[in-house]
Design a protein around this motif. Structure first.
Motif, short mmCIF file in Angstrom:
data_model
loop_
_atom_site.label_atom_id
_atom_site.label_comp_id
_atom_site.label_asym_id
_atom_site.label_seq_id
_atom_site.Cartn_x
_atom_site.Cartn_y
_atom_site.Cartn_z
N LEU A 138 -0.65 -2.66 11.42
CA LEU A 138 -0.85 -4.09 11.33
C LEU A 138 -2.17 -4.51 11.95
O LEU A 138 -2.93 -5.29 11.39
N ALA A 139 -2.46 -3.91 13.13
CA ALA A 139 -3.69 -4.26 13.84
C ALA A 139 -4.91 -3.90 13.01
O ALA A 139 -5.84 -4.71 12.85
N GLU A 140 -4.90 -2.69 12.44
CA GLU A 140 -5.99 -2.24 11.58
C GLU A 140 -6.19 -3.22 10.43
O GLU A 140 -7.30 -3.65 10.14
N PHE A 141 -5.07 -3.54 9.80
CA PHE A 141 -5.11 -4.43 8.64
C PHE A 141 -5.70 -5.79 9.00
O PHE A 141 -6.58 -6.30 8.32
N GLN A 142 -5.23 -6.30 10.13
CA GLN A 142 -5.71 -7.61 10.57
C GLN A 142 -7.20 -7.58 10.87
O GLN A 142 -7.95 -8.47 10.47
N GLU A 161 8.04 -5.09 5.25
CA GLU A 161 8.75 -3.81 5.32
C GLU A 161 7.68 -2.75 5.28
O GLU A 161 6.49 -3.09 5.20
N LYS A 162 8.05 -1.51 5.28
CA LYS A 162 7.03 -0.45 5.35
C LYS A 162 6.09 -0.53 4.15
O LYS A 162 6.53 -0.48 3.00
N GLY A 163 4.81 -0.74 4.45
CA GLY A 163 3.82 -0.77 3.39
C GLY A 163 3.69 -2.09 2.67
O GLY A 163 2.97 -2.21 1.68
N LEU A 164 4.39 -3.11 3.14
CA LEU A 164 4.30 -4.40 2.47
C LEU A 164 3.91 -5.48 3.48
O LEU A 164 4.60 -5.70 4.46
N PHE A 190 0.85 -1.20 0.00
CA PHE A 190 0.00 0.00 0.00
C PHE A 190 0.88 1.24 0.00
O PHE A 190 1.97 1.24 0.57
N SER A 191 0.32 2.32 -0.62
CA SER A 191 1.07 3.58 -0.56
C SER A 191 0.76 4.33 0.74
O SER A 191 1.58 5.09 1.23
#
Lengths: 318, 247
Positions: free
Chosen positions: A244-248, A260-263, A238-239
């Motif tokens: 991580l918590a949000e994503f999960q 890594e950052k954004g991946l 993502f740009s």
């Protein structure tokens, strides 16, 4: 179902001990006519030992081997006539020319004198050695020496061709040629091929046995091998990445990791809708999806997984 | 099959410069020795003519030369036999023979015959030299025949020994050294024997060579050399089988 007569080579509970160590332990193996079987394993897994036993170069500590129904240990001469073998180091007499060497090999396999000349010509044409007949083997490049090695293995049209690491030390072009040759061989011969290079097995074999510490730890067709590694990994970039918590939370991928950052790295099985969920979440929250690519488990991973689990098991059992 | 293997071995020997050097040196030395014995014979001729039963030219010149050849060709056997199996082990070419539908006995016999075929070249040249005495005098053909038979039988025993030792190691030099020491030992058993009837002397092939070369072609001497050769060849084929067992 294949008829029993279609089995060209079979080994039953083949075991080889060196002192107290077990090089090969109770190995069972069956090869059908026209089949290319890949014997895969890390160095020292017992591949070469197995092949030496299958070709009568090494006597097994116990177990039996039959070539086209002929017991190799009881009738070695009859059985060996049906085998062509290329060992790890091609057994070439460097001081001979290619023609002399192949003629000698033909005589060793008791080819009648009348057929000998044409057999040598034919095998040279097949292995791309047509113009090399008068060259000394010592003066040939490694790739051509390997071809001479293969030529001697198939010269007498054996039912079973056993090739121990046939492409080792060759350049990519030569590897491709040798692989094509092996595929061609499977039309009239059964082939066993050992290697520690996985793409090679994928490229030429119908079936694969993975060996580890003298045992077969995996045995299936190539399709089966591919199927067994359907668990895939998705790489998501993502740009404007969420935490991580949000994503999960938003995608339901509880096992996601940040590489890594954004991946992000997400596990997903082939039939799941996880990719769809991620895309929808990314659009809804404007994360700016830049990448969504499947990272298919390579054969290397499967291989590593299999051999590592084995180690764990064997350690556990100790 | 044995012929195929022997012929291959014979040709392989000729692919090495060593074989040519050996042939040239042996022939040169043997010609010198032959000539030396011949001149010796003419030197002692006036004296031995006084004897009641003087030794003939064949006995002095041919007998002397063949004895010398028996000693000299030991070196050739050492140098030529040491690679027979060692090189196959070292270059891993033995796999070609072991995977072919041929028996260990055939492999051993093939290599043995190949080496013998080569050794027959200097022996044949020596025989031709001996026969050339007929140009200038009367020769004892029977004695030449006895010498020829004795030398060939001796060389079969030596070659079989070299072949056996070569089958034990992957290092040609070690095999060569081993064969050399064994041959020197067997030669000393004969040369150092104070009592010609001692057991140690009986065990030396050279002793039996001498007896046959004198013209005493009896079963005991012939069978000694034949049995030694056969035993060594059988052992060699057993060693090959054992390698298959041990890997």
């Amino acid at each position: 179902m294949p008829q029993p007569t279609d089995i060209t080579l079979s080994a039953h509970r083949l075991t080889r001990r060196y002192g107290t160590g077990l090089a090969v332990a109770e190995l069972d193996l069956a090869l059908q006519r026209g089949e290319v079987l890949g014997l895969l394993g890390p160095n020292g897994a017992g591949k070469s030992t197995t092949m030496q036993m299958l070709t009568g170069n090494l006597a097994p500590s116990s177990g039996s081997i039959a070539v086209c129904g002929i017991d190799l240990l009881e009738q070695p001469l009859l059985a060996k006539a049906k085998i062509g073998y290329l060992p790890e180091t091609p057994p070439l007499y460097r001081e001979m020319t290619v023609d002399e060497f192949l003629t000698f090999c033909g005589r060793l396999h008791r080819l009648p004198s009348i057929e000998l000349g044409s057999a040598v010509q034919e095998v040279k044409a097949r292995c791309g050695l047509a113009d090399m007949g008068r060259r000394l083997i010592a003066h040939l490049s490694k790739g051509y020496q390997q071809r001479v090695g293969i030529a001697q293995a198939i010269l007498h049209k054996p039912d079973v061709v056993i090739l121990d690491e046939p492409t080792v030390g060759l350049d990519p072009n030569q590897i491709r040629e040798i692989r094509t040759l092996i595929r061609e061989l499977s039309a009239n011969h059964s082939v066993i091929l050992s290697t520690h290079i996985l793409p090679e097995v994928e490229a030429v074999c119908d079936r694969v046995h993975i060996m580890h510490q003298g045992k077969i730890v995996f045995s299936d067709s190539i399709e089966g091998l591919r199927r067994s590694q359907q668990t895939e990994t998705l790489l998501v970039g993502f740009s404007r990445p969420p935490t991580l918590a949000e994503f999960q939370n938003l995608t339901g991928a509880s096992d996601a990791q940040i590489l890594e950052k954004g991946l992000f790295k997400v596990h997903c099985t082939a039939d799941s809708t996880r990719a769809e969920t991620i895309t929808q979440a990314a659009t809804a929250h404007a994360w700016g999806l830049t990448q969504l690519s499947p990272e298919r488990t390579s054969l290397e991973d499967v291989f590593a997984g299999l051999t590592r689990t084995e180690e764990k098991n064997s350690q556990a059992s100790v | 099959m044995i012929r195929t293997l022997a012929w291959k071995e014979f040709r392989t020997l000729f692919a090495q410069p060593l074989a040519w050097v050996i042939l040239a040196v042996v022939q040169f030395v043997m010609a010198m020795v032959f000539f030396w014995y011949l001149s010796q014979y003419f030197e002692i001729l006036p004296r031995i003519q006084q004897l009641a039963n003087p030794p003939g030219v064949t006995e002095v010149v041919v007998g002397g030369s063949f004895y010398f050849a028996a000693i000299l060709l030991q070196v050739a056997v050492v140098l030529l036999s040491m690679r027979l199996f060692s090189d196959e082990y070292r270059n891993r070419t033995i796999a070609l023979l072991l995977s072919a539908p041929i028996s260990s006995t055939e492999i051993a016999l093939g290599k043995f015959c190949g080496l013998m075929l080569f050794l027959l070249i200097p022996v044949a040249l020596l025989t031709i030299m001996s026969a050339s005495l007929a140009l200038g005098g009367v020769v004892d053909w029977g004695l030449i025949g006895a010498n020829l038979l004795a030398l060939v039988l001796l060389l079969t025993a030596y070659s079989a020994l070299g072949l056996l030792i070569s089958s034990l190691t992957a290092h040609p030099l070690l095999a060569g050294f081993g064969t050399f020491m064994a041959l020197v030992f067997l030669m000393l058993l004969n040369i150092l024997a104070t009592d010609p009837n001692a057991t140690s002397n009986y065990l030396s092939p050279l002793n039996h060579f001498e007896t046959i070369a004198k013209g005493l072609i009896d079963t005991a001497n012939l069978s000694f050399l034949v049995i030694v050769t056969t035993t060594l060849l059988v052992l060699t084929s057993k060693i090959l089988d054992r390698r298959r067992m041990q890997g």
